[in-house]
Enzyme design. Structure first.
Site, PDB file in Angstrom:
ATOM      1  N   HIS A  84    -106.928   9.019 -46.002  1.00 52.89           N
ATOM      2  CA  HIS A  84    -106.280   7.952 -45.246  1.00 52.89           C
ATOM      3  C   HIS A  84    -107.534   6.837 -45.107  1.00 52.89           C
ATOM      4  CE1 HIS A  84    -102.609  10.282 -44.218  1.00 52.89           C
ATOM      5  NE2 HIS A  84    -102.438   9.779 -45.359  1.00 52.89           N
ATOM      6  N   GLU A  87    -108.925   6.429 -41.440  1.00 53.31           N
ATOM      7  CA  GLU A  87    -109.268   7.704 -40.751  1.00 53.31           C
ATOM      8  C   GLU A  87    -110.768   7.983 -41.075  1.00 53.31           C
ATOM      9  OE1 GLU A  87    -106.135  10.514 -41.128  1.00 53.31           O
ATOM     10  OE2 GLU A  87    -104.702   9.212 -40.689  1.00 53.31           O
ATOM     11  N   HIS A 198    -109.054  14.307 -41.722  1.00 52.31           N
ATOM     12  CA  HIS A 198    -108.301  13.204 -41.170  1.00 52.31           C
ATOM     13  C   HIS A 198    -108.590  12.938 -39.923  1.00 52.31           C
ATOM     14  CE1 HIS A 198    -105.082  13.149 -44.491  1.00 52.31           C
ATOM     15  NE2 HIS A 198    -105.663  14.218 -44.808  1.00 52.31           N
ATOM     16  N   GLU A 287    -107.719  17.634 -38.759  1.00 48.67           N
ATOM     17  CA  GLU A 287    -107.789  16.571 -37.769  1.00 48.67           C
ATOM     18  C   GLU A 287    -108.873  16.502 -36.883  1.00 48.67           C
ATOM     19  OE1 GLU A 287    -105.544  13.918 -38.197  1.00 48.67           O
ATOM     20  OE2 GLU A 287    -103.960  14.892 -39.384  1.00 48.67           O
TER      21      GLU A 287
END
Length: 452
Positions: A84, A87, A198, A287
């Site tokens: 993404h 990110e 991410h 993440e």
């Protein structure tokens, strides 16, 4: 002297400089990777897996003592970041990791020597350079998440469960350029372990992201659930704060800082499920920051928070068992099915073009079954130790016996939908036969999509 040759000469003659803690543009990132590659030809190999929609190269840097090609017995590991585009921390973590590994190797530091002597590490710092190029710095709601065609790359991969439900043919040509590049990449190597980075939360997520038949307590449980939980905890517990599970104030709490992807929110067409189901590569989604675009001043601390986790996770490529399967003539064979009792994978694990298999398993006793046409089914029970501390999985080869009949025995669970043949060196691979089509996101996934 031609301009390109002049640039390459400069790269060779210019020593690698210290990597600054700041956000690097796509061009600066490319220049840094070129410099590392030119300055370290014995341990670095830079290659492109394709191009983005706007024609930006998707650069991968391979690090290892034989960086240009696979070595039998040496597992392939990969990190992918910036899927993404907004990110962004993962991009910088990957550049810092490259810098750290190269400097450690040059300084004869044991930790780096052990990693690069025992595995081949591939780093794709940005999978979505077009999205990054238009990203702004808002913590959560910035533009740049999607690729240039406004497609979410982490919803664009073939989905195993959609395929099992609908049994429709999937046209790979309709996938986004960045997704096709990764799909092609996975056909060139037998990647054993992987993670994609991410931002927007602080948690280690593991398959399945989408729902299969094994739904337990709201989780979509894979056959290798125990291994995935272990891998996720390795990252979270080596992280400075991820293991607490409650660091991000606008996120739900996560026990031990880990979560089953589906239990967090259902996701169709995700990359980690694709890696696991069709490329037999166990992948996590990491993440790594509460904020998608953390202030540059926080980069040194965020690198410190993640460095130990990144290195510890890489060692896990040595879990379980590895080896080769040989036919009745002693020749290593491709596409032999290597199964572990109690682990019925949607697509069975198979040997690659070198006759190799890799099976990530926790310590314990396991019953293996090896099946190959024209040969007797072979079973063996193995007592598997913990390999990461020795930087090597247990090694066990299987020698098959040819059956005394002209009728070949075909593995009972081998199906055309799982054909994922590795690209042969020097030639193009035939496209695998996929079965499936992406399904729409649930309302929960839509609401949560701004977090992942």
């Amino acid at each position: 002297m031609p301009p390109l040759l002049f640039v390459l000469v400069l790269l060779f003659l210019t020593p690698a400089s210290t990597l600054d803690f700041r956000y690097h543009s796509n061009q600066e990132m490319e220049q840094y990777l070129l410099q590392v590659n030119a300055s370290n030809p014995d341990i670095a190999h830079l290659y492109s897996i394709g191009q983005s929609v706007l024609g930006r190269e998707l650069w991968v840097l391979a690090l290892g003592v034989r960086p240009r090609s696979h070595t039998v017995g040496i597992p392939e590991f990969k990190y992918v970041a910036n899927m993404h585009g907004n990110e962004v921390l993962g991009r910088e973590l990957m550049l810092q990791l490259v810098d750290d590994l190269v400097r450690g190797y040059r300084n004869n530091e044991t930790w780096s020597l052990q990693i690069l002597n025992s595995s081949r590490v591939h780093v794709l710092p940005t999978m979505n350079p077009d999205g990054f190029n238009v990203a702004d710095t808002h913590c959560q709601f910035s533009q740049g998440r999607l690729n240039h065609n406004n497609i979410d790359l982490n919803r664009n991969f073939p989905d195993a469960f959609a395929g099992l439900r609908k049994q429709q043919q999937l046209n790979e040509d309709k996938r986004e350029a960045e997704v096709r590049a990764v799909m092609g990449w996975l056909r060139t190597e037998t990647f054993v372990l992987s993670a994609n980075l991410h931002g927007g939360a602080l948690v280690a997520s593991y398959p399945y992201d989408n729902g299969g038949s094994e739904l337990v307590g709201g989780a979509s449980v894979s056959p290798d659930d125990d291994v995935f939980i272990h891998l996720a905890k390795v990252y979270s517990h080596n992280h400075a704060s991820m293991h607490r599970g409650d660091v991000c104030h606008d996120s739900r709490p996560f026990l031990d800082g880990i979560t089953n992807g589906y239990q967090w929110y259902p996701l169709s067409g995700g990359m980690q499920d694709y890696n696991y189901v069709w490329a037999q590569c166990l992948e996590l989604t990491l993440e790594v920051s509460c904020c998608k675009f953390p202030p540059a001043a926080q980069l040194p601390a965020l690198w410190t928070d993640n460095r130990k986790s990144l290195l510890a996770f890489m060692k896990q490529v040595h879990l379980g068992v590895k080896g080769r399967v040989f036919d009745g003539s002693g020749v290593p064979v491709q596409n032999a099915v290597v199964e572990v009792k109690g682990r019925r994978n949607l697509c069975p694990f198979r040997t690659d073009r070198h006759g190799e298999y890799y099976r990530l398993l926790l310590p314990g006793n396991y019953s293996f079954t090896v099946t190959y046409p024209g040969h007797e089914v072979l079973t063996a029970t193995l007592d598997v130790p913990y390999g990461p501390d020795q930087f090597s999985a247990m090694k066990h080869d299987f020698l098959l016996r040819r059956i005394a009949t002209t009728t070949d025995q075909t593995p009972t669970n081998a199906t055309p939908t799982c054909n994922h043949t590795l690209q042969q060196v020097g030639g193009a691979a035939a496209a695998p036969t996929w079965s499936g089509s992406a399904v729409g996101l649930s309302l929960v996934a839509v609401l949560r999509s701004l977090i992942d």
